[in-house]
Design a protein around this motif. Sequence first.
Motif, short mmCIF file in Angstrom:
data_model
loop_
_atom_site.label_atom_id
_atom_site.label_comp_id
_atom_site.label_asym_id
_atom_site.label_seq_id
_atom_site.Cartn_x
_atom_site.Cartn_y
_atom_site.Cartn_z
N LEU A 195 0.84 -1.20 0.00
CA LEU A 195 0.00 0.00 0.00
C LEU A 195 0.87 1.26 0.00
O LEU A 195 0.57 2.24 -0.68
N SER A 196 1.97 1.21 0.75
CA SER A 196 2.89 2.34 0.79
C SER A 196 3.49 2.61 -0.59
O SER A 196 3.55 3.76 -1.05
N ASP A 197 3.92 1.54 -1.28
CA ASP A 197 4.48 1.70 -2.63
C ASP A 197 3.45 2.25 -3.59
O ASP A 197 3.74 3.11 -4.44
N PHE A 198 2.22 1.76 -3.47
CA PHE A 198 1.16 2.21 -4.38
C PHE A 198 0.86 3.69 -4.17
O PHE A 198 0.76 4.47 -5.13
N LEU A 199 0.71 4.10 -2.91
CA LEU A 199 0.39 5.50 -2.63
C LEU A 199 1.54 6.42 -3.00
O LEU A 199 1.31 7.55 -3.46
N ARG A 200 2.78 5.94 -2.81
CA ARG A 200 3.93 6.75 -3.20
C ARG A 200 3.93 6.98 -4.71
O ARG A 200 4.19 8.08 -5.19
N GLY A 201 3.60 5.94 -5.46
CA GLY A 201 3.51 6.09 -6.91
C GLY A 201 2.36 6.99 -7.31
O GLY A 201 2.46 7.76 -8.26
N THR A 202 1.26 6.93 -6.56
CA THR A 202 0.11 7.78 -6.86
C THR A 202 0.45 9.25 -6.66
O THR A 202 0.06 10.10 -7.45
N LEU A 203 1.21 9.55 -5.61
CA LEU A 203 1.59 10.94 -5.34
C LEU A 203 2.49 11.50 -6.43
O LEU A 203 2.49 12.70 -6.70
N ARG A 204 3.27 10.62 -7.05
CA ARG A 204 4.17 11.08 -8.11
C ARG A 204 3.43 11.31 -9.43
O ARG A 204 3.91 12.00 -10.30
N GLN A 205 2.26 10.70 -9.54
CA GLN A 205 1.51 10.83 -10.79
C GLN A 205 0.94 12.23 -10.94
O GLN A 205 0.50 12.84 -9.99
N GLU A 206 0.98 12.72 -12.16
CA GLU A 206 0.33 13.98 -12.50
C GLU A 206 -0.68 13.69 -13.60
O GLU A 206 -0.82 12.56 -14.06
N ASP A 207 -1.38 14.74 -14.05
CA ASP A 207 -2.37 14.54 -15.09
C ASP A 207 -1.77 14.62 -16.49
O ASP A 207 -2.50 14.54 -17.47
N SER A 208 -0.44 14.80 -16.57
CA SER A 208 0.20 14.69 -17.87
C SER A 208 0.21 13.22 -18.28
O SER A 208 0.17 12.33 -17.44
N LEU A 209 0.26 12.98 -19.57
CA LEU A 209 0.12 11.62 -20.08
C LEU A 209 1.35 10.78 -19.74
O LEU A 209 2.47 11.27 -19.67
#
Length: 344
Positions: A195-209
């Motif tokens: 869950l920590s890895d998933f949320l960390r990746g989510t925070l890095r995501q932006e709305d750019s493609l």
Amino acid sequence: MAASPLNNKKFKVAFILLFGILTGLQFFALQTFGIPQETALKDSAYSNIILALLCWLISNNLSFYQPTGNKYIYVIIWCMILSVGFCSILEFAFPSINPTNQQYQKFLDLSIPVRYIFSLLLIGTMAAISMLYYNQQEQQELERRKNEAEKLTKEAELASLREKLQPHFLFNSLNSISALTVSKPLEARKMVHQLSDFLRGTLRQEDSLTNLKSELAHLQLYLEIEKVRFGNRLNTLIDAQPNTLDLIIPPMLLQPIVENAIKFGLYDTLEQVTISIKAYFQAPYLIIEIINPYDAKTAHPNKGTGFGLASIQRRLQLLYNRNDLLIAHPTKNQFITTIQIPQT
């Protein structure tokens, strides 16, 4: 204050060229009337320099004041006043160019009405061109601000959609971790790390493609968490053609759809369920299909808020200005969600 058209390089060159041509034509016209060459040259040069300055003056002043409605009459009056001022300079200052030549003095007096009309037309034309130029600039600025406002609104809505997607999955995961803490502490710990890895990746995501390869890698983190929750009941099958992995896709697009497929595929049965994810390219679209088991007799169409698919539909509409890129439909024993991502 809007920038003067004379700040435009091409317009400035055309402006100088115009008055250069007018000076030449006036010089030859004066010579045809028998005016001495030096006098004709001075008259032509001085009068056109004054006219050019008056044209610059009205153009520059219109950058501070843009008339509307009936106020255009003020511009006409202004042009008339400037033309009167121009003719006054001719009448009182130009006789000194050649005070001993009576022919020039007579010609100067007779040419004042013609020069007044010509100067009025020239200054009026410059005023009209300047008003059109400033209006165009204003429209472009308004359009730019409108586009920026729409972009900011779109980005805010996309950010809001992404923020709303996370809590539902997070609460379910925390509940599962809580349930596993006593019975299966090792799996609970594993799930916390995932869950920590998933949320960390989510925070890095932006709305750019991003590309499909990165999106599938992020989705795999989510699926690992769900497999801890559901154990052997959940199987996933990902079939992405090699030529699709570098194709573009909005980030965090698949997770809510797969979550929706798991919810409707597993919650109504105790048997093993396979969630299939297929990706292939059909020009000009990257097509992704998420397939989960479906039984019309046991399914509960009103279960949940329905936010997952609705949010994806809205995101696709905001990003691509189309509302036909997501299609969800049940078959006899499957529910298929199809996404089409335009590729440029």
